[in-house]
Write an enzyme that holds these catalytic residues in place. Structure first.
Site, PDB file in Angstrom:
ATOM      1  N   GLU A 139     -27.016  -3.402 -24.631  1.00 31.57           N
ATOM      2  CA  GLU A 139     -26.229  -4.292 -25.494  1.00 31.57           C
ATOM      3  C   GLU A 139     -27.070  -4.907 -26.618  1.00 31.57           C
ATOM      4  OE1 GLU A 139     -24.093  -7.080 -23.027  1.00 31.57           O
ATOM      5  OE2 GLU A 139     -22.562  -5.576 -22.635  1.00 31.57           O
ATOM      6  N   GLU A 288     -19.278   0.145 -19.357  1.00 30.21           N
ATOM      7  CA  GLU A 288     -19.214  -1.012 -18.453  1.00 30.21           C
ATOM      8  C   GLU A 288     -17.850  -1.670 -18.552  1.00 30.21           C
ATOM      9  OE1 GLU A 288     -22.079  -4.166 -18.772  1.00 30.21           O
ATOM     10  OE2 GLU A 288     -23.697  -2.766 -19.212  1.00 30.21           O
TER      11      GLU A 288
HETATM   12  C1  GLA Z   1     -22.908  -6.883 -19.970  1.00 26.94           C
HETATM   13  C2  GLA Z   1     -24.273  -6.412 -19.589  1.00 26.94           C
HETATM   14  C3  GLA Z   1     -24.489  -6.322 -18.125  1.00 26.94           C
HETATM   15  C4  GLA Z   1     -23.851  -7.490 -17.418  1.00 26.94           C
HETATM   16  C5  GLA Z   1     -22.397  -7.536 -17.776  1.00 26.94           C
HETATM   17  C6  GLA Z   1     -21.608  -8.571 -17.017  1.00 26.94           C
HETATM   18  O1  GLA Z   1     -22.013  -5.883 -20.190  1.00 26.94           O
HETATM   19  O2  GLA Z   1     -24.622  -5.183 -20.165  1.00 26.94           O
HETATM   20  O3  GLA Z   1     -25.864  -6.295 -17.894  1.00 26.94           O
HETATM   21  O4  GLA Z   1     -24.502  -8.660 -17.786  1.00 26.94           O
HETATM   22  O5  GLA Z   1     -22.306  -7.799 -19.138  1.00 26.94           O
HETATM   23  O6  GLA Z   1     -21.697  -9.833 -17.546  1.00 26.94           O
END
Ligand code: GLA
Length: 612
Positions: A139, A288
């Site tokens: 991210e 995700e």
């Molecule tokens: C993001 C991050 C994960 C986790 C999720 C859930 O998508 O990439 O590492 O922290 O949020 O909060």
């Protein structure tokens, strides 16, 4: 179809790893993302490495037939990282270790250590049979305002503007005496006394996007020779200084994280259509999602079947599978309550049973044709950024809300839409919606003109085409870039303090304008009789915020069963009933159950073999 999630075995003792593989097989999991936050375990002190545990995990997964999306751990540098490589806020506070994303992407030390750890992973696992793809970082989106950042920002500005004269002009530094006479005078937009210069802030976000991309590219260059595709998981949010459309050209597979909140079905459809746009219509991946929903400060359990429906919807819209954060819910750490495919309760749980059903369902899906969209909604990250500036005529201006509304109105009426960029080829769409497209270049304005003059229906809403790509107002009547095409001239912005009723009975809120007709006709007027909605041939202008129902009436959309999502791909129709009533669907043979259907029960879904 990929199915699985983030797998963090370093949080668990070895015996659990064996149970994990057994349960993954039971659930139909075929891909797990490993090592996202493992830097401190892989390199406990500078230059001292421990790959033994990861060797074991990858071998175990391989023996179980599960492939690995192997991450580089650079989103979470270890505690031994020097302070000078950690990020500094706009207020000058150097962030401390203790969370994640504490790095300055412009720090030479961070860059060097990132390349080093990526090279070691490539070297050790590039030929591992479990390796399916590389997941660079996590991210991307961290901000920094330190001196490393300042130096890199100046270099980037020289590349973009060439001369200080050009920069001064683009940033309108004549205002408040901000005229620069040396590059060294320019800083990142640190906390200052009153309103900052919006063009400075906008260029800083553009810089950060490119700077972070430079970090991704360095790792990609190291990892790509292994032959495995290289990606990263895009995060979407107002704070993210990343232009994903530019980035999408650099990844081998567009991958997104998505955590819907207020209205999960329409938000999921929007995120999926945006990902498909970034991917240029090619398959992409939902990397995700969660087994629960974050809403109103609460973590809400999903209702029975909701995990499946909200996975099937992205697949219908081009995702090559459904992945979660995370495989097994953590026992401790910052996100211990986030949930997991294997919840704290263990496999004897409704969540894990649904996880297994979803795995079985995805394994029965076959590739379908391209998504067919009749309409497009324009999306421009830079207009979003520019409209986050303070000092706008109304604090209620909300670019994302405007784009989502346009998409949601189409979605709720069963119209599949693409997201598109103002420079894109629009010729295949019957209708193109242009919400709040604040920044517009001359070339992109000409593209919209060509579309409308070629017979398309263009629906432009307020604040579009008002400014050039540096946020400078196009003078002579708004919206400068589209005035002639729309056949109007806006003399004044008149933000609304409360709703008003238009002549067609619709309710308008947030915004209004004093619109003069210059060839267009008024379709609806404000209470004072001045035009609110206008039409000039195929080019429509909406100078206010309509309700969803008013928007749908304007577009002439017929009623559609509440909660029913239909996406056509070639001769296949993905049908998902998110509502609580039975819904009629185009009669067809359901490829999932091998039965013939014409109705979906509440919460039901089907993949229908159906003629258009
Ligand atoms: C993001 C991050 C994960 C986790 C999720 C859930 O998508 O990439 O590492 O922290 O949020 O909060």
């Amino acid at each position: 179809m990929y199915y699985g999630g983030d797998y963090n075995p370093e949080q668990w003792p070895r015996e659990v790893w064996h149970e994990d593989v057994t349960l993954m097989r039971r659930a139909g999991v075929n891909l797990v993302t490993v090592g996202v936050f493992s830097w401190a375990r892989l390199e406990p002190s500078p230059g001292a490495h421990d790959f033994g545990w990861l060797d074991e995990v990858l071998d175990l997964l391989h023996a179980g037939g599960i492939r690995v999306n192997l991450a580089t751990p650079t989103a979470s540098p270890p505690p031994w990282f020097p302070a000078e490589a950690r990020n500094v806020t706009a207020d000058g506070v150097r962030l401390a270790h203790g969370s994640r994303d504490t790095y300055c992407v412009s720090s030479p030390y961070y860059r060097e250590r990132s390349r080093d750890v990526a090279a070691r992973l490539a070297d050790r696992y590039g030929g591992h049979p479990a390796l399916a793809m590389w997941h660079v970082h996590n991210e991307y989106g961290s901000w920094c305002h330190c001196e490393h950042t300042a130096a890199a920002f100046r270099a980037w500005l020289r590349g973009r503007h060439g001369t200080l004269e050009a920069l001064n002009d683009a940033w309108t530094t004549a205002f408040w005496g901000q005229h620069y006479t040396a590059w060294e005078q320019i800083e990142p937009p640190r906390t200052t006394q009153y309103l900052p210069n919006p063009a400075h802030a906008l260029d800083f976000r553009r810089f950060l996007s490119d700077e972070l991309l430079g970090h991704f590219r360095e790792q990609k260059k190291i990892l790509a020779p292994t032959g495995a595709p290289v990606t990263t998981n895009f995060v979407f949010g107002a704070w993210v200084p990343v232009n994903h459309r530019d980035w999408a050209r650099e990844v081998d597979l567009v991958a997104i994280d998505h955590y819907p909140a207020a209205d999960p079905p329409s938000e999921t459809a929007f995120a999926a259509d945006l990902a498909r746009h970034w991917a240029g219509g090619e398959p992409w991946l939902l990397m995700e999602q969660a087994v629960l929903t974050y809403r109103g400060g609460r973590m809400l359990a999903k209702s029975p079947g909701e995990i499946t429906r909200l996975s099937l919807s992205p697949v219908a819209r081009g995702s090559q599978g459904a992945m979660f954060f995370q495989w097994r819910a953590s026992r401790g750490g910052a996100e211990l309550w986030h949930g997991g495919m294997v919840p704290h309760a263990g496999p004897d749980s409704a969540v894990f049973r649904e996880v297994c059903e979803l795995g079985a369902l995805l394994s029965r899906l076959r590739p379908a044709g391209p998504v067919r969209a009749e309409a497009a909604v324009l999306w421009d990250a830079e207009s979003w950024w520019a409209l986050q500036a303070p000092g706008l005529p109304s604090s209620e201006i909300d670019y994302l809300d405007a784009v989502r509304q346009a998409h949601r109105v189409l979605y709720r009426h069963g119209v599949t839409a693409d997201l598109a960029h103002p420079s894109g080829d629009l010729s295949g769409y019957r209708t193109v919606l242009v919400p709040n497209l604040y920044l517009l270049s001359d070339d992109d304005a000409a593209n919209l003109r060509r579309y409308a003059e070629g017979g398309g229906t263009l629906v432009v809403t307020y604040l579009s085409g008002v400014a050039d790509p540096y946020g400078r107002v196009r003078t002579g009547g708004h919206p400068g870039a589209l005035r002639d095409l729309l056949g109007i001239s806006v003399e004044e912005f008149r933000p609304l303090e409360g709703p008003v009723t238009l002549s067609n009975g619709d309710t308008a809120s947030v915004w209004s304008e004093l619109v003069r007709l210059r060839g267009a006709e008024a379709v609806a007027t404000y209470p004072d009789g001045s035009p609110a909605i206008t039409r000039n041939g195929g080019a429509w202008y909406v100078s206010t915020r309509l309700t969803d129902d008013g928007y749908a009436r304007l577009l002439g959309l017929p009623p559609h069963p509440a909660g029913l999502e239909l996406v056509r791909r070639g001769d296949t129709v993905f049908a998902v009933n998110h509502g609580d009533r039975p819904c009629p669907v185009p009669p067809g043979h359901d490829l999932l159950t091998c039965t013939t259907l014409d109705t979906l029960p509440p919460g039901g879904f089907a993949v229908l073999d159906s003629q258009p």
